[in-house]
Design an enzyme around this catalytic site. Structure first.
Site, PDB file in Angstrom:
ATOM      1  N   THR A  45      -0.553  -6.037   2.701  1.00 16.04           N
ATOM      2  CA  THR A  45      -0.364  -4.966   1.715  1.00 16.04           C
ATOM      3  C   THR A  45       0.305  -3.801   2.432  1.00 16.04           C
ATOM      4  O   THR A  45      -0.326  -3.124   3.249  1.00 16.04           O
ATOM      5  CB  THR A  45      -1.721  -4.521   1.128  1.00 16.04           C
ATOM      6  N   LYS A  49       1.394  -5.118  -6.015  1.00 17.98           N
ATOM      7  CA  LYS A  49       0.142  -5.212  -5.248  1.00 17.98           C
ATOM      8  C   LYS A  49      -0.573  -3.850  -5.227  1.00 17.98           C
ATOM      9  O   LYS A  49      -1.793  -3.778  -5.395  1.00 17.98           O
ATOM     10  CB  LYS A  49       0.449  -5.705  -3.825  1.00 17.98           C
ATOM     11  N   LYS A  62      -6.177   2.924   3.444  1.00 20.27           N
ATOM     12  CA  LYS A  62      -4.745   2.688   3.706  1.00 20.27           C
ATOM     13  C   LYS A  62      -4.014   2.396   2.389  1.00 20.27           C
ATOM     14  O   LYS A  62      -2.950   2.959   2.104  1.00 20.27           O
ATOM     15  CB  LYS A  62      -4.628   1.505   4.686  1.00 20.27           C
TER      16      LYS A  62
HETATM   17  P1  NAP Z   1      -8.332  -7.663   9.274  1.00 20.03           P
HETATM   18  O1  NAP Z   1      -9.418  -8.687   9.165  1.00 20.03           O
HETATM   19  O2  NAP Z   1      -8.683  -6.287   9.695  1.00 20.03           O
HETATM   20  O3  NAP Z   1      -7.187  -8.270  10.243  1.00 20.03           O
HETATM   21  C1  NAP Z   1      -6.093  -7.481  10.599  1.00 20.03           C
HETATM   22  C2  NAP Z   1      -5.130  -8.279  11.458  1.00 20.03           C
HETATM   23  O4  NAP Z   1      -4.050  -7.420  11.871  1.00 20.03           O
HETATM   24  C3  NAP Z   1      -5.747  -8.818  12.750  1.00 20.03           C
HETATM   25  O5  NAP Z   1      -5.131 -10.050  13.048  1.00 20.03           O
HETATM   26  C4  NAP Z   1      -5.334  -7.756  13.764  1.00 20.03           C
HETATM   27  O6  NAP Z   1      -5.303  -8.199  15.091  1.00 20.03           O
HETATM   28  C5  NAP Z   1      -3.941  -7.448  13.299  1.00 20.03           C
HETATM   29  N1  NAP Z   1      -3.418  -6.170  13.778  1.00 20.03           N
HETATM   30  C6  NAP Z   1      -3.847  -4.923  13.461  1.00 20.03           C
HETATM   31  N2  NAP Z   1      -3.088  -3.998  14.082  1.00 20.03           N
HETATM   32  C7  NAP Z   1      -2.171  -4.677  14.829  1.00 20.03           C
HETATM   33  C8  NAP Z   1      -1.107  -4.291  15.658  1.00 20.03           C
HETATM   34  N3  NAP Z   1      -0.826  -2.983  15.872  1.00 20.03           N
HETATM   35  N4  NAP Z   1      -0.367  -5.249  16.252  1.00 20.03           N
HETATM   36  C9  NAP Z   1      -0.642  -6.566  16.034  1.00 20.03           C
HETATM   37  N5  NAP Z   1      -1.641  -7.005  15.249  1.00 20.03           N
HETATM   38  C10 NAP Z   1      -2.381  -6.063  14.624  1.00 20.03           C
HETATM   39  O7  NAP Z   1      -7.584  -7.503   7.883  1.00 20.03           O
HETATM   40  P2  NAP Z   1      -7.483  -8.551   6.653  1.00 20.03           P
HETATM   41  O8  NAP Z   1      -8.638  -8.304   5.744  1.00 20.03           O
HETATM   42  O9  NAP Z   1      -7.200  -9.900   7.186  1.00 20.03           O
HETATM   43  O10 NAP Z   1      -6.191  -7.953   5.897  1.00 20.03           O
HETATM   44  C11 NAP Z   1      -4.863  -8.263   6.316  1.00 20.03           C
HETATM   45  C12 NAP Z   1      -3.894  -7.705   5.282  1.00 20.03           C
HETATM   46  O11 NAP Z   1      -4.168  -8.319   4.001  1.00 20.03           O
HETATM   47  C13 NAP Z   1      -4.022  -6.192   5.049  1.00 20.03           C
HETATM   48  O12 NAP Z   1      -2.751  -5.652   4.778  1.00 20.03           O
HETATM   49  C14 NAP Z   1      -4.911  -6.107   3.802  1.00 20.03           C
HETATM   50  O13 NAP Z   1      -4.696  -4.881   3.105  1.00 20.03           O
HETATM   51  C15 NAP Z   1      -4.427  -7.320   3.019  1.00 20.03           C
HETATM   52  N6  NAP Z   1      -5.397  -7.909   2.092  1.00 20.03           N
HETATM   53  C16 NAP Z   1      -6.710  -8.037   2.426  1.00 20.03           C
HETATM   54  C17 NAP Z   1      -7.605  -8.604   1.516  1.00 20.03           C
HETATM   55  C18 NAP Z   1      -9.076  -8.748   1.825  1.00 20.03           C
HETATM   56  O14 NAP Z   1      -9.876  -8.920   0.887  1.00 20.03           O
HETATM   57  N7  NAP Z   1      -9.492  -8.695   3.071  1.00 20.03           N
HETATM   58  C19 NAP Z   1      -7.143  -9.070   0.275  1.00 20.03           C
HETATM   59  C20 NAP Z   1      -5.777  -8.969  -0.026  1.00 20.03           C
HETATM   60  C21 NAP Z   1      -4.912  -8.369   0.884  1.00 20.03           C
HETATM   61  P3  NAP Z   1      -6.637  -8.068  16.023  1.00 20.03           P
HETATM   62  O15 NAP Z   1      -7.466  -9.270  15.685  1.00 20.03           O
HETATM   63  O16 NAP Z   1      -6.103  -8.065  17.391  1.00 20.03           O
HETATM   64  O17 NAP Z   1      -7.319  -6.770  15.656  1.00 20.03           O
END
Ligand code: NAP
Length: 298
Positions: free
Chosen positions: A97, A173, A242
């Protein structure tokens, strides 16, 4: 099927999504900043790349599912980034997102190398990702969208397209997350009003979720808020802030006043100030209850 696909970002969402690509028979090369998160996927048959650029060869397909705009820009445009390795005919499928402007900027950067950019943000939490039940919105060049369609079909239950502009799917989104956050606020206020007037929170939500508000958002978020089950997070509150910031940015640049988004921003910021960034974003309900003099039940 032997098509090789790169996948970068193995967090709460990326992890089950990458697994589903593997299950569908795609050969995967994965990368995550914290390498330990790639271990489970390696055991399941994925190859672990040395860096983001190493996930994909020239002309290939790479997916990103990273936290925010800065992370996506870093893995694409930074050192050993995807932009260099993707090359002529390559496709970047960007599922995080992020801001529509970031998608537009990345699409231009890829075009300089002969690669295409497809925005494909998703609706659905990690459980939905694991169950291949995501709803996927796409935008970008038609030919690239057709090429990656079988991969997207392995991740979700439906794909909805919003045209050529790479930022369009991101706008959709953000509209969706604004609607969800507004529902969370409404559920939190209603359950608090009920509780203050001796109505059981769960009974209240059960009633509405089976009758006039029988849809997944009210059912699933309603259950979490009724039970105050804010941990572990499905969607971290910090990521919710965010997204509401992105909503307000798009509102600002398109001259769209959004007073409800302003209220949600305040709720999320206040929750962050109280150290709740790693709780689920429904934990804005805690602030709503606290304002009414209620304490969270143990
Ligand atoms: P998350 O569990 O916090 O995972 C974030 C990922 O991004 C991890 O792999 C993290 O790596 C990586 N990352 C963060 N900063 C980085 C950087 N500077 N360089 C390289 N890698 C980096 O988040 P998530 O829930 O999977 O969400 C991922 C995306 O999907 C977001 O944009 C979120 O808004 C969207 N989304 C989430 C959901 C939900 O329900 N969770 C639903 C729809 C959409 P590390 O492991 O090293 O920290």
């Amino acid at each position: 099927m032997t098509t090789s696909v790169g996948f970068i970002g193995l967090g709460g969402m990326g992890q089950p999504m990458a697994r589903n690509l593997l299950k569908a028979g795609f050969a995967l090369r994965v990368f995550n900043r914290s390498v330990e998160k790639a271990r489970g996927l390696a055991d399941a048959g994925a190859q672990v790349a040395a860096n983001a650029g190493d996930t994909v060869r020239s002309g290939g397909v790479v997916f990103t599912m990273l936290a925010n705009d800065a992370a996506v820009e870093e893995v694409v445009l930074g050192q050993n980034g995807v932009a260099e390795s993707l090359g002529q005919g390559g496709i970047h499928v960007s599922m995080s997102t992020i801001a529509p402007e970031t998608s537009q900027r990345l699409a231009k950067a890829h075009a300089q190398h002969g690669s295409a950019y497809v925005a494909a943000p998703v609706f659905g939490r990690p459980e939905a990702a694991a169950a291949q039940k995501l709803w996927i919105c796409t935008s970008g060049p038609e030919a690239a969208k057709q090429l990656v369609r079988p991969m997207l079909e392995a991740l979700g239950q439906g794909i909805f397209d919003f045209g050529d502009d790479p930022g369009s799917a991101n706008v959709v989104k953000l509209c969706g997350n604004f609607l969800i956050a507004a529902a969370i606020e409404a559920i939190a206020e209603a359950t608090t009003l009920g509780e203050k007037n001796h109505i059981d929170r769960a009974a209240l939500i059960n009633f509405f979720a089976q009758t006039i508000l029988a849809c997944p958002i009210y059912q699933n978020y309603g259950r979490i808020i009724a039970n105050e089950a804010y941990e572990p997070a499905g969607f971290r509150l910090a990521l919710g802030l965010k997204d509401i910031n992105l909503v307000r940015d798009v509102g600002e640049s398109s001259r769209t006043p959004m007073p409800l988004a302003d209220l949600l921003h305040e709720r999320l910021l206040s929750a962050m100030a109280k150290g709740r960034e790693d709780m689920d974003w429904t934990a804005i309900g805690l602030g709503v209850s606290e304002n009414a003099g209620l304490r969270r039940k143990a």
